[in-house]
Write a protein that holds these residues in place. Structure first.
Motif, PDB file in Angstrom:
ATOM      1  N   ASP A  57       3.567   6.641   9.128  1.00 28.79           N
ATOM      2  CA  ASP A  57       2.629   5.956   8.316  1.00 28.79           C
ATOM      3  C   ASP A  57       3.095   4.640   8.003  1.00 28.79           C
ATOM      4  O   ASP A  57       4.348   4.635   7.553  1.00 28.79           O
ATOM      5  CB  ASP A  57       2.100   6.548   7.129  1.00 28.79           C
ATOM      6  N   PRO A  58       2.636   3.438   8.311  1.00 30.62           N
ATOM      7  CA  PRO A  58       3.042   2.226   7.970  1.00 30.62           C
ATOM      8  C   PRO A  58       3.451   1.807   6.377  1.00 30.62           C
ATOM      9  O   PRO A  58       4.112   1.255   6.160  1.00 30.62           O
ATOM     10  CB  PRO A  58       2.361   1.138   8.678  1.00 30.62           C
ATOM     11  N   ALA A  59       2.743   2.722   5.469  1.00 34.10           N
ATOM     12  CA  ALA A  59       2.684   2.392   4.081  1.00 34.10           C
ATOM     13  C   ALA A  59       4.300   2.857   3.996  1.00 34.10           C
ATOM     14  O   ALA A  59       4.572   4.043   3.865  1.00 34.10           O
ATOM     15  CB  ALA A  59       1.825   3.079   3.275  1.00 34.10           C
ATOM     16  N   VAL A  60       5.028   2.086   2.965  1.00 36.53           N
ATOM     17  CA  VAL A  60       6.338   2.314   2.452  1.00 36.53           C
ATOM     18  C   VAL A  60       6.243   1.997   1.098  1.00 36.53           C
ATOM     19  O   VAL A  60       6.084   0.933   0.512  1.00 36.53           O
ATOM     20  CB  VAL A  60       7.243   1.413   3.355  1.00 36.53           C
ATOM     21  N   GLY A  61       7.066   3.016   0.069  1.00 36.37           N
ATOM     22  CA  GLY A  61       7.085   2.766  -1.249  1.00 36.37           C
ATOM     23  C   GLY A  61       8.644   2.705  -1.519  1.00 36.37           C
ATOM     24  O   GLY A  61       9.423   3.635  -1.104  1.00 36.37           O
ATOM     25  N   ASP A  62       9.222   1.774  -2.245  1.00 33.87           N
ATOM     26  CA  ASP A  62      10.512   1.765  -2.614  1.00 33.87           C
ATOM     27  C   ASP A  62      10.456   0.854  -4.106  1.00 33.87           C
ATOM     28  O   ASP A  62      10.602  -0.317  -4.259  1.00 33.87           O
ATOM     29  CB  ASP A  62      11.205   0.778  -1.639  1.00 33.87           C
ATOM     30  N   LEU A  63      10.603   1.717  -5.108  1.00 35.68           N
ATOM     31  CA  LEU A  63      10.821   1.316  -6.500  1.00 35.68           C
ATOM     32  C   LEU A  63      12.231   1.531  -6.789  1.00 35.68           C
ATOM     33  O   LEU A  63      13.025   2.344  -6.770  1.00 35.68           O
ATOM     34  CB  LEU A  63       9.933   2.392  -7.659  1.00 35.68           C
ATOM     35  N   ASP A  64      12.847   0.066  -6.829  1.00 37.46           N
ATOM     36  CA  ASP A  64      14.461  -0.172  -6.703  1.00 37.46           C
ATOM     37  C   ASP A  64      14.621  -1.053  -8.019  1.00 37.46           C
ATOM     38  O   ASP A  64      14.327  -2.186  -8.304  1.00 37.46           O
ATOM     39  CB  ASP A  64      14.744  -0.763  -5.534  1.00 37.46           C
ATOM     40  N   ASP A  79       1.020  -1.208   0.082  1.00 40.30           N
ATOM     41  CA  ASP A  79       0.166   0.080   0.032  1.00 40.30           C
ATOM     42  C   ASP A  79       0.807   1.077   0.044  1.00 40.30           C
ATOM     43  O   ASP A  79       0.312   2.449   0.311  1.00 40.30           O
ATOM     44  CB  ASP A  79      -0.861   0.108   1.400  1.00 40.30           C
ATOM     45  N   GLY A  80       2.198   1.277  -0.369  1.00 36.18           N
ATOM     46  CA  GLY A  80       2.995   2.378  -0.476  1.00 36.18           C
ATOM     47  C   GLY A  80       2.419   3.185  -1.580  1.00 36.18           C
ATOM     48  O   GLY A  80       1.677   2.753  -2.492  1.00 36.18           O
ATOM     49  N   PHE A  81       2.828   4.522  -1.426  1.00 38.41           N
ATOM     50  CA  PHE A  81       2.380   5.566  -2.505  1.00 38.41           C
ATOM     51  C   PHE A  81       3.107   5.012  -3.746  1.00 38.41           C
ATOM     52  O   PHE A  81       4.191   4.761  -3.963  1.00 38.41           O
ATOM     53  CB  PHE A  81       2.929   6.799  -2.036  1.00 38.41           C
ATOM     54  N   ARG A 125       7.876   7.944   1.914  1.00 38.42           N
ATOM     55  CA  ARG A 125       7.428   7.694   3.300  1.00 38.42           C
ATOM     56  C   ARG A 125       6.220   8.621   3.561  1.00 38.42           C
ATOM     57  O   ARG A 125       6.517   9.800   2.925  1.00 38.42           O
ATOM     58  CB  ARG A 125       8.529   7.541   4.155  1.00 38.42           C
ATOM     59  N   VAL A 126       5.432   8.357   4.492  1.00 38.01           N
ATOM     60  CA  VAL A 126       4.232   9.512   4.608  1.00 38.01           C
ATOM     61  C   VAL A 126       4.474   9.717   6.359  1.00 38.01           C
ATOM     62  O   VAL A 126       4.765   8.574   7.171  1.00 38.01           O
ATOM     63  CB  VAL A 126       3.030   8.986   4.264  1.00 38.01           C
ATOM     64  N   VAL A 127       4.650  11.098   6.451  1.00 43.17           N
ATOM     65  CA  VAL A 127       4.284  11.219   8.162  1.00 43.17           C
ATOM     66  C   VAL A 127       3.043  12.135   8.356  1.00 43.17           C
ATOM     67  O   VAL A 127       2.775  13.118   7.581  1.00 43.17           O
ATOM     68  CB  VAL A 127       5.616  11.939   8.836  1.00 43.17           C
ATOM     69  N   ARG A 128       2.137  11.622   9.148  1.00 48.49           N
ATOM     70  CA  ARG A 128       0.993  12.479   9.424  1.00 48.49           C
ATOM     71  C   ARG A 128       0.877  13.129  10.924  1.00 48.49           C
ATOM     72  O   ARG A 128       1.576  12.581  11.545  1.00 48.49           O
ATOM     73  CB  ARG A 128      -0.351  11.353   9.472  1.00 48.49           C
ATOM     74  N   GLY A 129       0.124  14.245  10.757  1.00 50.89           N
ATOM     75  CA  GLY A 129      -0.297  14.710  12.189  1.00 50.89           C
ATOM     76  C   GLY A 129       0.881  15.548  12.690  1.00 50.89           C
ATOM     77  O   GLY A 129       1.322  16.029  13.852  1.00 50.89           O
ATOM     78  N   ILE A 130       1.800  16.117  11.783  1.00 44.96           N
ATOM     79  CA  ILE A 130       2.804  17.181  12.085  1.00 44.96           C
ATOM     80  C   ILE A 130       2.318  18.276  12.754  1.00 44.96           C
ATOM     81  O   ILE A 130       1.325  18.791  11.970  1.00 44.96           O
ATOM     82  CB  ILE A 130       3.875  17.274  10.878  1.00 44.96           C
ATOM     83  N   VAL A 138       7.437  12.272   2.038  1.00 47.88           N
ATOM     84  CA  VAL A 138       9.089  12.236   1.903  1.00 47.88           C
ATOM     85  C   VAL A 138       9.108  11.299   0.527  1.00 47.88           C
ATOM     86  O   VAL A 138       9.031  10.422   0.434  1.00 47.88           O
ATOM     87  CB  VAL A 138       9.399  11.742   3.028  1.00 47.88           C
ATOM     88  N   GLU A 139      10.078  12.259  -0.233  1.00 50.20           N
ATOM     89  CA  GLU A 139      10.788  11.701  -1.263  1.00 50.20           C
ATOM     90  C   GLU A 139      12.281  11.441  -1.274  1.00 50.20           C
ATOM     91  O   GLU A 139      12.877  12.402  -0.826  1.00 50.20           O
ATOM     92  CB  GLU A 139      10.708  12.373  -2.631  1.00 50.20           C
TER      93      GLU A 139
END
Length: 855
Positions: A420-427, A220-222, A244-249, A364-365
């Motif tokens: 956020d637990p969702a993590v995207g990593d296109l490698d 479910d990563g971006f 990566r996503v950080v919410r509620g800052i 975050v990119e």
């Protein structure tokens, strides 16, 4: 160039307690990181923490309201118990802890603080803003310490604020060569310091070095897609993209003082917590990052090349027309895949998705982009951003996940956000290729007897993996670390061995100078020509060979003039001068114009330089590979593509040739000076130039210009007065003159035979004078040629000494008076011989140019 704050460097490597910036510079120089500058303390004198006790607003007649403040500065208080300070800001109140510059302090920019009377009070110091302290651009009000990450319990009135804010630190600025991009980070500099001194180094760019190891990618990563249909040099523009996503800052959460101090010391301004964190991690590890406002971004993110007509407004507020080679970060707000441009990949983000004062959720990119693509985009748009500086030099492809996790941890810790637990990593990255390396190569190239153990241990020290080959050869297989993309060939590995072992070990050996070599004939001729012109009173100058069409237009060159066929540079230094000059006068006259504009009225200048004459229809130069010898066919094509580059010599005469004074009005330089200078060049080269009237060649005057030809009739230049319209356009004094010659053609035409001395005759000379009346349009050179032909072998010298026009010789006529010297090498000339020469001269002049002997 990177700036190094020493206590930040200490996070990565063990530093001595007494380390100074000067000593750090010396340690880094040993491994090739040169010192650029040492920046001293930003603030000197008493700068302390103060507590505002009272604040009394006082309206003024000019409509402004100032605050009369009583501030507790601890041991620095006045005898009355506090200090009275006038302040015009209104964003603070009683009880706030602020920064106070006391009398004797000097703030950035040389702003000295003193007690002074103002608004009816004696202000005994200054309450400072962020900008006044030089640690940011915020000038909206006073810096209240508790709003900038400092805990009230840790602050005491009178406490030294210089140490608190890091304004007394020395900062070392270093120069990093383009092949060592990893040194654009504290991680990389610390590694080099460890190589230099043997200090203990902790690699904080490894996953295991983080308090929270970066998690693996989740379904479910971006969503990120790379659609690079037009890779540069076969390299896809992006091979890794971590999200990566950080919410509620908390959008009002301040950047802590320690981070702000480190950023400012490293040469970056503080903006906001989210942006500061990404910049901090970039400086720390070397991985550029970008923070998006999550609410302004729509999945999927698509990395692609720009389409025709696309534009982007970047974070600096400039709208830019995009190029087809630009690699873009795009999203899909309308549902159309990759329809909106978010930023220039690896260079700068766009304004549409930037983090604002209301942002609570951040995307975050952390990506890895092709260095060539980023470098070309940054130069094309003139955007040398901090991210581009790193990407174009090569970034460790293993860093994105580590750097993104570090950003997440800091935003959670400092901004109160939640990861956020969702993590995207296109490698799609590939490991570095192994290099076959002969361990004896270092000793052979450097001249130092390195042992096999020294070579292998050094390569392992810089992070390489060294393995024995399976084929049984004497070479080893060296796999460079991921942060060293420059280590692709044996020579680069040799350089690392020499660098780490110490440049001081390489012996200084002066090569023996081979005998029998000297200047070539052409080189001697060039020096002789330059010396002769300088001795004649001209000053040698050098001008840049870059011109534009406007420069050619100023000289009035016709549209079909061959001098307009110029070579265009792909990457010119100036957009208005993209061409290489085809003749010297176009740049020499600009030099003359600049000198006249600066107040010089009487001078002569000359230049020897190359011009570029491209051949129409010549093949384009091939893009040859590096690291291998081109084939003979490639070299042949390359040679045919190189344009003809003859060497010319040119001169310009402005104002007086002889100065005015009590002795008279002086003499203005004219066309004759230009012709004589050209003939002086010809004499030094060893050729004879024949002048002829030329009424068509610009930028010369149609009636006062001579073409200059060799014996075979080849025209090699022109000399004379400049055209009045050219003089006016360039702002030169009237009657300015110039010459230009193809020096290469003249040298080629000169005889290779040594010059034989002419024996001096012991017999007397006979002198004869002639005054010929000819048509006004007959060149003097034609009359001179007729005289030479008629005089024969007995003529030793003939020169023109007078030109006369007037009613005595008739309308449309002129009189040319010549003096001849006749001599025989073996006898005294008889009267009959002299009479025969005289008759021959008169006859030849009459036959060739219609000359009549003047009575």
């Amino acid at each position: 160039m990177p700036r190094i704050v020493m206590d930040w460097l200490a996070d990565h490597v063990e530093l001595p307690a007494d380390l100074t910036a000067e000593r750090l510079a010396a340690d880094l120089v040993r491994v090739g990181l040169e010192e650029e500058a040492i920046h001293g303390a930003a603030v000197t004198g008493p700068l302390v923490v103060g507590r505002v006790l009272e604040l009394t607003p006082e309206p003024q007649k000019n409509g402004k309201t100032i605050n009369w403040c009583q501030v507790d500065v601890g041991e620095h208080n006045a005898e009355g118990g506090s200090r009275g300070i006038v302040c015009g800001a209104h964003n603070f109140g009683a009880g706030d802890l602020v920064v106070v510059a006391l009398p004797g302090a000097v703030l950035p920019g040389g702003f000295a603080i003193a007690s002074r009377k103002t608004y009816g009070h004696v202000s005994d110091g200054m309450i400072c803003s962020v900008r006044e302290l030089g640690i940011g651009d915020d000038h909206d009000g006073i810096m209240v310490l508790t709003r900038h990450g400092f805990a009230a319990d840790d602050l005491t009135p009178g406490q030294d604020a210089v140490a608190l804010l890091g304004l007394g630190d020395e900062v070392l600025e270093i120069n990093v060569t383009p092949d060592r991009g990893y040194a654009f980070s504290y991680r990389g500099v610390a590694r080099e310091y460890a190589h230099s001194t043997g200090a203990a180094f902790t690699d904080r760019g490894l996953p295991e070095a983080l308090p929270t190891p970066p998690p693996a990618a989740t379904p479910d990563g971006f969503v990120v897609e790379v659609d690079d249909a037009a890779p540069i040099d076969g390299q896809v523009g992006c091979d890794r993209f971590v999200t990566r996503v950080v919410r509620g800052i908390d959008p009002s959460a301040p950047t802590p003082g320690w981070m702000r101090r480190r950023l400012v010391g490293s040469g970056m301004r503080s903006i906001s917590l989210a942006v500061d964190v990404t910049n901090y991690v970039m400086l720390d590890l070397g991985q550029p990052l970008h923070a998006y406002d999550l609410e302004k971004v729509a999945a999927p993110i698509v990395v692609r090349r720009a389409a025709p007509g696309e534009r982007l407004t970047t974070l600096d507020g400039v709208e830019r027309a995009l190029d087809a080679e630009d690699l873009l970060i795009t999203d899909s707000p309308s549902g159309a895949r990759g329809s909106r441009v978010l930023g220039l990949a690896g260079v700068m983000g766009g304004a549409s998705s930037e983090v604002s004062a209301t942002t609570t959720d951040v995307l975050v990119e952390a990506a890895h982009f092709d260095p060539v693509s980023v470098a070309r985009t940054a130069r094309r748009h003139k955007l040398p951003s901090e991210a581009a500086k790193r990407f174009e030099r090569g970034v460790d492809p293993r860093l994105p996940a580590v750097a993104a996790q570090r950003v997440v941890d800091l935003l959670v810790e400092l901004g109160g956000g939640k990861a956020d637990p969702a993590v995207g990593d296109l490698d799609t990255t590939t490991p570095p290729a192994a290099v076959a390396f002969d361990v004896t190569l270092a000793a052979r190239l450097a001249g130092v007897p390195y042992t096999r153990e020294q070579v292998v241990s050094t390569l392992e020290q810089i992070g390489c993996t060294v393995a024995e080959p399976v084929d049984g050869s004497t070479d080893v297989l060296v796999t460079p670390p991921t942060w060293r993309p420059d280590l692709t060939e044996p020579a680069a590995l040799v350089e690392e061995v020499v660098r780490i072992q110490g440049y001081d070990q390489v012996p200084s050996v002066l090569p023996a100078a081979p005998g029998g070599r000297g200047l070539t004939a052409e080189q001697r001729t060039r020096r002789s020509v330059a010396r002769a012109l300088a001795e004649a009173g001209l000053v040698e100058v050098l001008s840049y060979p870059f011109v534009g069409t406007a420069d050619l237009d100023a000289l009035g060159l016709p549209a079909d003039d061959e001098r307009r066929t110029a070579l265009r540079l792909l990457n010119p230094l100036a957009d208005d001068r993209p061409l290489l000059r085809t003749h010297l006068l176009v740049t020499l006259l600009e030099t003359a114009r600049r000198n006249v504009a600066r107040g010089l009225d009487d001078f002569g200048v000359f230049e020897l330089g190359l011009v570029t004459r491209p051949t129409p229809g010549a093949p384009a130069a091939p893009q040859l590979p590096v690291g291998v010898r081109p084939s003979d066919a490639d070299l042949e094509v390359l040679a045919r593509a190189v344009p003809h580059q003859p060497r010319h010599v040119a001169g310009v005469f402005v104002g007086r040739a002889a100065p005015a004074g009590w002795w008279g009005a002086g003499r203005r330089a004219d066309w004759a000076d230009a012709v004589e200078a050209a003939q002086l060049v010809a004499r030094r080269v060893g050729v004879r130039l024949t002048p002829a009237a030329d009424a068509t060649t610009m930028p010369w005057h149609p009636g006062r210009c001579a073409s200059l030809a060799l014996a075979d009739g080849t025209v090699v230049g022109h000399a004379g007065e400049l055209h009045p319209t050219v003089v006016e356009r360039l702002g030169l004094p009237a009657r300015a003159s110039a010459f230009e010659l193809d020096l290469s053609a003249m040298v080629d035409a000169a005889s290779d035979e040594p010059v034989a001395a002419t024996p001096i005759s012991a017999f007397p000379a006979a002198k004869e004078d002639f005054a010929f009346v000819v048509d006004a349009d007959v060149p003097a050179a034609d009359v001179h040629a007729a005289i030479v032909a008629g005089a024969g072998e007995l003529l030793e010298e003939a020169h023109l000494f007078d030109v006369f026009t007037g009613e005595q010789v008739g309308e449309g006529k002129k009189s040319l008076a010549y003096s001849l010297r006749l001599r025989a090498a073996d006898r005294t000339l008889t009267a009959d011989e002299v009479r025969a020469v005289r008759e021959g001269v008169v006859a030849a002049a009459a036959e060739r140019v219609g000359a009549v002997l003047r009575g």
